[in-house]
Write a protein that holds these residues in place. Structure first.
Motif, PDB file in Angstrom:
ATOM      1  N   GLY A 542       0.978  -1.198  -0.040  1.00 34.76           N
ATOM      2  CA  GLY A 542      -0.038  -0.015   0.056  1.00 34.76           C
ATOM      3  C   GLY A 542       0.839   1.306  -0.060  1.00 34.76           C
ATOM      4  N   TRP A 543       1.838   1.143   0.733  1.00 32.07           N
ATOM      5  CA  TRP A 543       2.947   2.342   0.872  1.00 32.07           C
ATOM      6  C   TRP A 543       3.498   2.706  -0.475  1.00 32.07           C
ATOM      7  CZ3 TRP A 543       4.474   0.227   6.257  1.00 32.07           C
ATOM      8  CH2 TRP A 543       3.819   0.940   7.110  1.00 32.07           C
ATOM      9  N   GLU A 582       7.351   1.672   7.415  1.00 26.53           N
ATOM     10  CA  GLU A 582       6.917   2.802   6.527  1.00 26.53           C
ATOM     11  C   GLU A 582       8.029   3.425   6.037  1.00 26.53           C
ATOM     12  OE1 GLU A 582       3.299   5.969   6.230  1.00 26.53           O
ATOM     13  OE2 GLU A 582       3.817   4.893   8.275  1.00 26.53           O
ATOM     14  N   ASN A 583       8.927   3.837   7.001  1.00 28.81           N
ATOM     15  CA  ASN A 583      10.020   4.734   6.442  1.00 28.81           C
ATOM     16  C   ASN A 583      10.692   3.746   5.169  1.00 28.81           C
ATOM     17  OD1 ASN A 583       9.600   6.757   8.238  1.00 28.81           O
ATOM     18  ND2 ASN A 583      11.263   6.173   9.771  1.00 28.81           N
ATOM     19  N   LEU A 584      11.227   2.635   5.290  1.00 22.66           N
ATOM     20  CA  LEU A 584      11.743   1.844   4.434  1.00 22.66           C
ATOM     21  C   LEU A 584      10.924   1.807   3.112  1.00 22.66           C
ATOM     22  CD1 LEU A 584      13.998   0.080   3.362  1.00 22.66           C
ATOM     23  CD2 LEU A 584      12.705  -1.857   4.345  1.00 22.66           C
ATOM     24  N   ALA A 585       9.551   1.804   2.892  1.00 24.79           N
ATOM     25  CA  ALA A 585       8.696   1.700   1.943  1.00 24.79           C
ATOM     26  C   ALA A 585       8.588   3.104   1.191  1.00 24.79           C
ATOM     27  CB  ALA A 585       7.090   1.337   2.350  1.00 24.79           C
ATOM     28  N   TYR A 665       7.088  13.163   2.221  1.00 19.87           N
ATOM     29  CA  TYR A 665       5.891  12.394   1.959  1.00 19.87           C
ATOM     30  C   TYR A 665       4.973  12.225   3.267  1.00 19.87           C
ATOM     31  CZ  TYR A 665       7.357  10.061  -2.595  1.00 19.87           C
ATOM     32  OH  TYR A 665       7.644   9.841  -3.717  1.00 19.87           O
ATOM     33  N   GLY A 666       5.545  12.484   4.348  1.00 21.66           N
ATOM     34  CA  GLY A 666       4.754  12.179   5.635  1.00 21.66           C
ATOM     35  C   GLY A 666       4.766  10.544   5.842  1.00 21.66           C
ATOM     36  N   THR A 667       4.359  10.433   6.961  1.00 26.15           N
ATOM     37  CA  THR A 667       4.099   9.112   7.371  1.00 26.15           C
ATOM     38  C   THR A 667       2.925   9.144   8.583  1.00 26.15           C
ATOM     39  OG1 THR A 667       5.620   8.745   9.349  1.00 26.15           O
ATOM     40  CG2 THR A 667       6.418   8.236   7.107  1.00 26.15           C
ATOM     41  N   GLU A 668       2.377   7.854   9.080  1.00 25.39           N
ATOM     42  CA  GLU A 668       1.368   8.040   9.993  1.00 25.39           C
ATOM     43  C   GLU A 668       2.028   8.629  11.240  1.00 25.39           C
ATOM     44  OE1 GLU A 668      -0.772   4.438  10.940  1.00 25.39           O
ATOM     45  OE2 GLU A 668      -1.269   4.157   8.711  1.00 25.39           O
ATOM     46  N   ALA A 669       3.297   8.392  11.605  1.00 25.43           N
ATOM     47  CA  ALA A 669       3.755   8.996  12.787  1.00 25.43           C
ATOM     48  C   ALA A 669       4.316  10.242  12.600  1.00 25.43           C
ATOM     49  CB  ALA A 669       4.920   7.903  13.250  1.00 25.43           C
ATOM     50  N   GLN A 670       4.773  10.627  11.454  1.00 24.03           N
ATOM     51  CA  GLN A 670       5.243  12.039  11.083  1.00 24.03           C
ATOM     52  C   GLN A 670       4.664  12.724  10.098  1.00 24.03           C
ATOM     53  OE1 GLN A 670       9.508  12.097  10.854  1.00 24.03           O
ATOM     54  NE2 GLN A 670       9.515  13.860   9.397  1.00 24.03           N
ATOM     55  N   PRO A 671       3.601  13.706  10.362  1.00 26.80           N
ATOM     56  CA  PRO A 671       3.224  14.802   9.082  1.00 26.80           C
ATOM     57  C   PRO A 671       4.289  15.167   8.250  1.00 26.80           C
ATOM     58  CG  PRO A 671       2.942  15.841  11.177  1.00 26.80           C
ATOM     59  CD  PRO A 671       3.705  14.502  11.511  1.00 26.80           C
TER      60      PRO A 671
END
Length: 998
Positions: A542-543, A582-585, A665-671
């Protein structure tokens, strides 16, 4: 009589039965209306079973007060006590809905609608509701009849006679009957118009899907045709009048309130298009102009009122277009846009309370189901249901969704929709927000059967179900793909290879066959590695699909996994550390540079975690120098020492690139980082520090290898250009000057030979082909350019600058800053050049004209042939050259007077110029925005292509990746280019004024 300070037994019983204001309840029970039954335990127990006993009691008293006489009150009370079905229904409604209690108080005989308890009354359909509305002959009476029918639906709902799906279907059927009644009223009021046309009302959205809320806009589309012999134009005008009148009948507020808004904005062209179109006009629009979301909306189209034959023709005609939507050219970018949760328009304070649009909300479930229907429904007619829960069940039965996932999602959706229903039922208002008041939450929890600790249980269950939706939302698309390739017995239906390919194409994968091969390699087998990767891949996929190049993300993940899959810490990192996967993706699918850096030493993936070894925050120069110098000290030769230094540089470049990508890109933990300038400063500062530390280590290694601890001459490296300005990009060379000073007693020629040998060996070792990226050291800004000596003594620089220095050299020296070597020598070099770059007398007119002439010539000569000047980040309008030369001209003219201008950093000098009034706040902001954007574009190009460039890529996928990095979603590349041109145009206007004096 109860003594002072003592509670009556009634008071205690009321508390035990769930009343929160027992004193008020006791007074109501002691009132005249309830005096005949105040001690009846049946009544108290029935009230205690409601969602809000206080509200139910208050509503019952109001209803009794509204009865026309004593006999009517006695009849109501007798029926409540004697008839359990009526008692449960009536009190259940009164305890859940203040709005329906108000209705009953205005229409006190409507409670009799709850008395009937025939089998057909348990599950009424459109026909029964039409009978219930049959006597309405104007908008007001229609509203009263509608509420009376709604009363019976709510009664069945709160008593548990119907479940969520049945209640939603009944509400849709009542809406159908109401639309028919409203259209009948409109036709009766304009019989001449009615005779001219055929008008079909198509329900859309939740009404069309047979899953309506208590209070919701009813989405419709109107289809009109001329009656036999009628003129089409006149017929459409007549149909439009009827449709508009029907909408007003339902939407307008009267003394009895409104029913619900009828929304026709899903029609072709939205509110800008005609309200009514012919069938052929609809088809022409859908075939040529419609967007993916419009076909998604048509999944739920259902004829409900008016000419049902015409409505059926419409649905039959558009159905093939709906199921061909996945083959359309823009389907993938449209899907990528729609897959992103749109929460920007939700106030921050409400995001966590949003049942519909918030993370883990109803929209996530509905969208996921609809997308899978669009992808697979063209080949499988069993999926073509407009009802979310029915479609979810069909998807599971066909193997398109895992059965366990479907069961969990079904339960979560039912719970969240039930919450939504009960929230709306209370005031009959359209809302999707969970209330914050404890009393409201208590009533809501009790209405859902949570009685032990309603508030705590409600919040716990709500969060649990929302978490299920969030967890499954993305996995829903990908888990069946793994089941299709993992070659493990599951006992479930599986996706066919063709269906798996279709799904991958729909999610943005350009080479689905290769993607399936990668998935098979990653997920097949019974090893621990395969099992963990089967767990991770649904989320990772998904990512990847959220990026511009999902194929590259999946391929790169396979490469990293092949390299590290047997190391226990790698899989543990991805499984246990939330941010790492998520960071890796994000990093693996954002372009070529970061994956290339990672593949050269895959163990750097540890930096992506949030443990002790992780952390993407750049390390400072002092820390890096210490690490590199320690490694050099342990090395046996200059080659080994420089190899170690380059290894640290590669790792730190990866850290910086990863931090930049994750923040962009932002992640769930980091906007997403909102301050683009901060990202530019982060990259520029980090890469400059890495380069300086690498040069320091290389210098130490070369000197130690050839001369031991002490070189015969003091030696310093001066950073120039972007290096000196702390503004290096990923692809920048290191512009430098080399300066030396013979030690006491050392012959100048010997010192010169040593210094030149050091420079030559440093440059060679930093460019030796290896797994680490080369560092190109460019000394072309030295006196006499390429014709001059690579290294000069401090005295030689002094003599040259005193006698021969040109204007461009003074300008270049504005960025000079010592970066490595002898610190004292570096400081003395800066003291030497300060009078040149910050002349006390400023610049004369001739010097200013020469600088302007040089810039104009550079733009004319260096612009690449065929490049679009407006999109060239360095030489184009508002590009780096425009901003930097403007700032540097101000530094040359005023640097001697204004200490703030004496900085090597462009943004710092620009801020200082604004602070001392050399340019306005607005002009400074315009120039800063343009410089930051141009720098971001250059960084993006390097990240995406793996090689430097000053213009936007021509390859569509690479261009989309640049856009994604800059915050532009799929399909918005044109907006990105337009915004860049606009920003550059505004900045060029400022440059014309400040630099050219226009």
């Amino acid at each position: 009589m109860t003594g002072p300070g003592r509670r009556s037994s009634t008071f205690t019983r009321l508390l035990r039965h769930g009343f929160t204001d027992a004193s008020a309840a006791e007074r109501l029970l002691d009132g005249a209306e309830l005096s005949p039954v105040r001690n009846d335990p049946v009544l108290l127990e029935a009230l205690g079973r409601t969602a809000d006993p206080d509200l139910a009691l208050h509503g019952l008293v109001r209803l009794l007060e509204a009865q026309p006489g004593a006999s009517a009150r006695r009849e109501l009370l007798d029926t409540v006590i004697a008839a359990k079905p009526l008692r449960d229904r009536l009190l259940g409604v009164l305890g859940a809905s203040a709005a329906l209690a108000d209705h009953l108080a205005r229409h006190p005989r409507d409670w009799e609608a709850l008395v009937t308890y025939e089998p057909r009354d348990l599950h009424p359909g459109v026909e029964e509701f039409e009978r219930g509305l049959a006597e309405a002959d104007d908008p007001v009476s229609l509203r009263v009849a509608y509420r009376r029918c709604l009363l019976s639906i709510a009664a069945r709902d709160v008593c548990g006679t119907t479940d969520l799906a049945e209640t939603a279907a009944e509400l849709a059927d009542l809406a159908t009957a109401t639309l028919r009644a409203a259209l009948a009223l409109a036709r009766a009021a304009a019989s001449d118009d009615a005779a001219l046309c055929r008008l079909a009302v198509i329900a859309m959205g939740k009404c069309g899907g047979h899953e309506l809320n208590y209070v919701s806009d009813v989405d419709v589309i109107f289809v009109g045709e001329a009656a036999d012999g009628a003129d089409e134009g006149k017929a459409l005008r007549a149909a439009t009048k009827l449709a508009a009148h029907m909408m007003r009948i339902c939407s307008e507020t009267t003394v009895e309130g409104s029913i619900w808004p009828v929304d026709a904005n899903l029609r072709p062209e939205g509110r800008n298009g005609p309200l009514v179109r012919t069938l052929s006009s609809h088809l022409a629009y859908y075939q040529r102009w419609a967007k993916t979301w419009e076909f998604q909306a048509l999944l739920k189209a259902r004829p409900v009122a008016g000419d049902l034959e015409l409505g059926a023709e419409y649905v039959t005609a558009v159905a093939p277009l709906v199921w061909q939507a996945a083959e359309r050219e823009n389907f993938v970018p449209d899907v990528q846009k729609m897959r992103r949760r749109v929460v920007e328009n939700i106030p921050v304070a409400e995001v966590e309370r949003e049942l519909k649009l918030g993370p883990g909300g109803l929209r996530d479930v509905e969208f996921a189901v609809q997308l899978l229907q669009l992808v697979h429904g063209r080949a499988d007619a069993s999926l073509r249901s407009g009802t979310t829960l029915d479609a979810l069940q069909a998807l599971a039965a066909g193997g398109y969704v895992g059965r366990t996932d479907a069961v969990q999602l079904d339960a979560a959706y039912r719970f969240l929709r039930s919450m939504e229903h009960r929230i709306q039922l209370y005031r009959l208002r359209r809302t999707h927000l969970v209330p914050v008041v404890e009393g409201d939450q208590r009533r809501l929890g009790r209405s859902l059967g949570l009685r032990t600790d309603p508030v705590a249980e409600l919040n716990r269950e709500w969060k649990r179900h929302a978490a299920v939706v969030r967890r499954l939302h993305e996995k829903l698309f990908y888990r069946p793909l793994l089941d299709a390739v993992a070659q493990l017995p599951s006992g479930e239906a599986r996706l066919s290879t063709q269906a798996a390919r279709e799904r991958l194409v729909a999610l943005g994968y350009a080479d689905p066959a290769a993607a399936l091969r990668h998935l098979e390699a990653l997920a097949s087998g019974v090893t621990r590695k395969a099992a963990i990767q089967r767990t991770l891949l649904p989320v990772l996929l998904g990512w990847f699909a959220d990026s511009a190049d999902p194929d590259a993300g999946l391929l790169n993940f396979r490469k990293v996994s092949d390299a590290l899959g047997k190391t226990p810490w790698y899989l543990r990192l991805l499984r246990d550390e939330g941010a790492a996967a998520e960071n890796l993706a994000r990093v693996l699918s954002a372009g070529r540079l970061a994956p290339d850096l990672l593949m050269r030493a895959p163990e750097a993936v540890a930096l992506l975690g949030d443990g002790d070894a992780g952390g993407l925050a750049p390390r400072g120069r002092a820390h890096l120098e210490q690490e590199i110098l320690s490694a050099v000290g342990r090395a046996d030769s200059a080659v080994q020492g420089v190899t170690a230094a380059r290894g640290v540089r590669r790792r730190e470049l990866f850290r910086t690139a990863a931090a930049d990508i994750v923040a962009s890109y932002g992640t769930e933990a980091q906007p997403v980082e909102a301050d683009q300038g901060a990202l530019v400063d982060l990259v520029g500062g980090a890469v400059s520090d890495i380069t300086a530390a690498t040069l320091s280590g290389t210098l130490r290694a070369v000197v130690r290898d050839g001369w031991g601890d002490t070189l015969p001459t003091r030696f310093a490296i001066i950073g120039m250009g972007r290096f000196g300005g702390h503004e290096l990009g990923y692809g920048s060379d290191a512009d430098v000057l080399f300066v030396h000073e013979p030690r006491e007693g050392v012959d100048e020629h010997e010192a010169g030979r040593a210094a030149n040998a050091v420079v030559s060996e440093m440059r060679r070792l930093l460019q030796v082909p290896s797994a680490d990226p080369p560092l190109l050291v460019d000394a072309d800004l030295r006196p006499e350019g390429k014709s001059g000596p690579l290294v000069r003594t401090l005295k030689s620089y002094e003599a040259y600058y005193r006698r021969w220095s040109l204007g461009w050299e003074s300008q270049a020296l504005l960025r000079a800053e010592p970066v490595a070597g002898d610190e004292d020598l570096g400081r003395r070099f800066v003291s030497l050049i300060d009078p040149l770059r910050y002349p006390r007398a400023g610049l004369g007119d001739d010097a200013v004209r020469e600088i302007r002439r040089l810039k104009a010539r550079m733009e004319a000569e260096r612009m690449p042939r065929g490049a679009d000047p407006k999109l060239h980040t360095k030489l184009g309008p508002g590009g780096l050259s425009d901003v930097e030369w403007t700032v540097q001209l101000l530094q040359l003219r005023y640097g001697a007077e204004e200490a703030g201008l004496r900085t090597t950093r462009t943004r710092g000098a620009l801020a200082a110029a604004r602070a001392c009034g050399l340019l306005s706040e607005e002009d400074a902001a315009t120039l800063d925005e343009a410089w930051v954007l141009a720098t971001r574009v250059r960084n993006a190009v390097m990240l995406v292509r793996g090689r430097a460039g000053d213009t936007f890529p021509s390859d569509p996928r690479e261009l989309a990746a640049v856009g994604r990095y800059l915050g532009y979603g799929p399909g918005h590349v044109g907006d990105m280019l337009d915004d860049y041109r606009r920003t550059g145009r505004r900045a060029r206007g400022v440059v014309d004024s400040l630099f050219y004096g226009a």
